[in-house]
Motif scaffolding. Structure first.
Motif, PDB file in Angstrom:
ATOM      1  N   LEU A 199       5.027-134.724 -38.892  1.00 60.99           N
ATOM      2  CA  LEU A 199       4.008-135.517 -39.566  1.00 60.99           C
ATOM      3  C   LEU A 199       4.592-136.319 -40.713  1.00 60.99           C
ATOM      4  N   GLY A 240       3.073-138.158 -43.994  1.00 60.93           N
ATOM      5  CA  GLY A 240       1.856-138.318 -44.782  1.00 60.93           C
ATOM      6  C   GLY A 240       1.987-139.441 -45.789  1.00 60.93           C
ATOM      7  N   ARG A 253      -3.235-138.385 -45.761  1.00 63.65           N
ATOM      8  CA  ARG A 253      -3.580-138.833 -44.420  1.00 63.65           C
ATOM      9  C   ARG A 253      -2.291-138.852 -43.600  1.00 63.65           C
ATOM     10  N   THR A 254      -2.363-138.241 -42.446  1.00 65.66           N
ATOM     11  CA  THR A 254      -1.167-138.124 -41.607  1.00 65.66           C
ATOM     12  C   THR A 254      -1.065-139.358 -40.725  1.00 65.66           C
ATOM     13  N   MET A 279       2.226-139.223 -36.510  1.00 64.98           N
ATOM     14  CA  MET A 279       2.065-137.932 -35.833  1.00 64.98           C
ATOM     15  C   MET A 279       2.834-137.958 -34.518  1.00 64.98           C
ATOM     16  N   ARG A 327      -2.644-143.070 -35.075  1.00 67.72           N
ATOM     17  CA  ARG A 327      -3.381-142.613 -36.253  1.00 67.72           C
ATOM     18  C   ARG A 327      -4.875-142.912 -36.141  1.00 67.72           C
ATOM     19  N   ASN A 353      -5.971-139.403 -38.125  1.00 72.16           N
ATOM     20  CA  ASN A 353      -5.164-139.228 -39.329  1.00 72.16           C
ATOM     21  C   ASN A 353      -5.952-138.631 -40.492  1.00 72.16           C
ATOM     22  N   TRP A 358      -6.705-133.652 -41.199  1.00 70.61           N
ATOM     23  CA  TRP A 358      -6.127-132.760 -42.214  1.00 70.61           C
ATOM     24  C   TRP A 358      -6.915-132.878 -43.515  1.00 70.61           C
ATOM     25  N   TYR A 396       4.761-127.012 -37.686  1.00 69.57           N
ATOM     26  CA  TYR A 396       4.679-128.413 -38.094  1.00 69.57           C
ATOM     27  C   TYR A 396       5.620-128.648 -39.265  1.00 69.57           C
ATOM     28  N   LEU A 454       5.833-131.585 -42.464  1.00 71.54           N
ATOM     29  CA  LEU A 454       5.192-132.726 -43.107  1.00 71.54           C
ATOM     30  C   LEU A 454       6.103-133.270 -44.192  1.00 71.54           C
ATOM     31  N   ASN A 506       6.267-136.631 -47.052  1.00 70.29           N
ATOM     32  CA  ASN A 506       5.550-137.799 -47.540  1.00 70.29           C
ATOM     33  C   ASN A 506       6.472-139.019 -47.525  1.00 70.29           C
TER      34      ASN A 506
END
Length: 365
Positions: free
Chosen positions: A172, A174, A184-185, A188, A207, A243, A246, A282, A284, A286
């Motif tokens: 992911l 973000g 907001r992802t 993906m 998204r 998106n 999450w 997962y 994630l 940024n």
């Protein structure tokens, strides 16, 4: 013009000693030690040039450059220790060459205490730097240099993949940032990996996927039995795309019986249900974390098919051509939708991930 033959007063002694802490050699020049003063100033200038060269050679990521090699960390620790001791001796000697013994007794006491405190104070930043580097070295060693074989008396760990043929990872990207609320992802991708061969298949999800369904019986499915759908906001925008799963789950713990932080699990369940896969883990990252990751491996080489414009006012540009992108440019290449669309951006994101996979090991200093 200053008369160097006349003894300096208490204020002058303190002032020249303090100046020497930031401009080595100043007190020596004041005291008539011309050669020593010029040598100290010249050495200080060379030191500053050396630090500037290191920063430029590391492309602004000196910390990331250092942690690539334990030898660099050790050398940096030694340098910090030597410089700290050297600066301590410099302050003491700068004070002594100003002949504080010629001052009245009260002046000697005042300047002596102040010079002592200053000489200790200049050591603190070097000691703190050496401590930080030592902790970093120990941490990196403990994380990345663990013994690969069981030690005496230890049992070999069980194979975690013994009953598995594939492992599915949700990757992911973000948009979390200091000036943004929530996450907001926007990127993906599911990496489905064959545990025996390592062969990997990537599934990219848009998204803006609408009306996504949730696993039957799950809390989100009970809230949205006909798919994820919310009223449009005042500006006509949508907050019910894939998106936003999450962020919505995190913002509504009441859906999960009061449990907080369920966004990650809700998104894993949703994407797994959409693809018919069981998502195991997962990861994630940024926007700027992704950029730092790219910088940490020395950049990625990508064929940019056409100019990619980015920025709030379209002021940024990643030029077309085969080029090695640093972290910020690679991030914007993968993220920008200016004069583009989500599907074009997804294709660029896959190009970046492909380039990452072609860099199996980071460069070593």
């Amino acid at each position: 013009m200053t008369d160097r033959t006349r003894p300096a007063g208490s204020g002058a002694v303190l002032g020249w000693t303090l100046l020497s802490a930031v401009a080595p050699g100043a007190a020596h020049l004041r005291a008539g030690w011309r050669r020593t003063g010029l040598a100290l100033l010249g050495g200080y200038a060379l030191l500053l040039l050396g630090v500037l060269w290191l920063v430029l050679a590391a492309d602004g990521d000196l910390a990331g450059w250092l942690i690539h090699s334990s030898a660099w960390l050790t050398a940096a620790m030694a340098a910090a220790a030597v410089l700290g001791l050297g600066w301590f001796a410099l302050v003491v000697h700068s004070f002594l060459v100003l002949l504080p013994g010629r001052l009245p007794q009260r002046g000697q006491l005042l300047t002596g205490v102040a010079a002592g405190l200053l000489s200790v104070a200049v050591v603190v930043p070097f000691a703190a730097t050496a401590q930080l580097l030592w902790v970093s070295d120990r941490t990196i060693d403990s994380v990345f240099n663990q013994p690969s074989e069981p030690q005496a008396g230890e049992r070999e760990p069980a194979d975690p993949w013994a009953t598995r043929t594939r492992v599915n990872l949700l990757l992911l990207g973000g948009d979390a940032d200091d000036n943004r609320t929530g996450v907001r992802t926007d990127s993906m991708n599911v990496a489905s990996i064959d545990v025996k061969t390592g062969n990997t298949v990537l599934f990219s999800l848009p998204r803006n996927l609408e009306n996504v369904r949730f696993p039957p019986g799950s809390p989100m499915a009970k809230r949205f039995p006909d798919g994820f759908r919310l009223p449009t906001d005042a500006a006509g925008g949508r907050s019910d795309l894939l998106n936003s799963v999450w962020e919505y789950a995190d913002a509504h713990p009441e859906i999960f019986g009061g449990r907080k932080g369920q966004g990650a699990q809700a998104l894993m369940d949703t994407i797994g249900y959409t693809l018919g896969l069981e998502i195991d883990w997962y990861a994630l990252v940024n926007m700027w974390g992704f950029a730092r990751l790219i910088d940490a491996i020395g950049g990625v080489t990508i064929h940019v098919e056409q100019d990619v414009v980015f920025g709030k006012y379209n002021e940024g540009l990643v030029k077309a051509g085969t080029r090695k992108l640093k972290g910020a440019d690679a991030m914007w290449y993968a993220r920008s939708r200016t004069f583009s669309d989500d599907f074009t951006r997804m294709r660029r994101q896959r190009c970046v991930m492909g380039a990452l996979l072609r860099r199996p090991t980071p460069p070593r200093c």
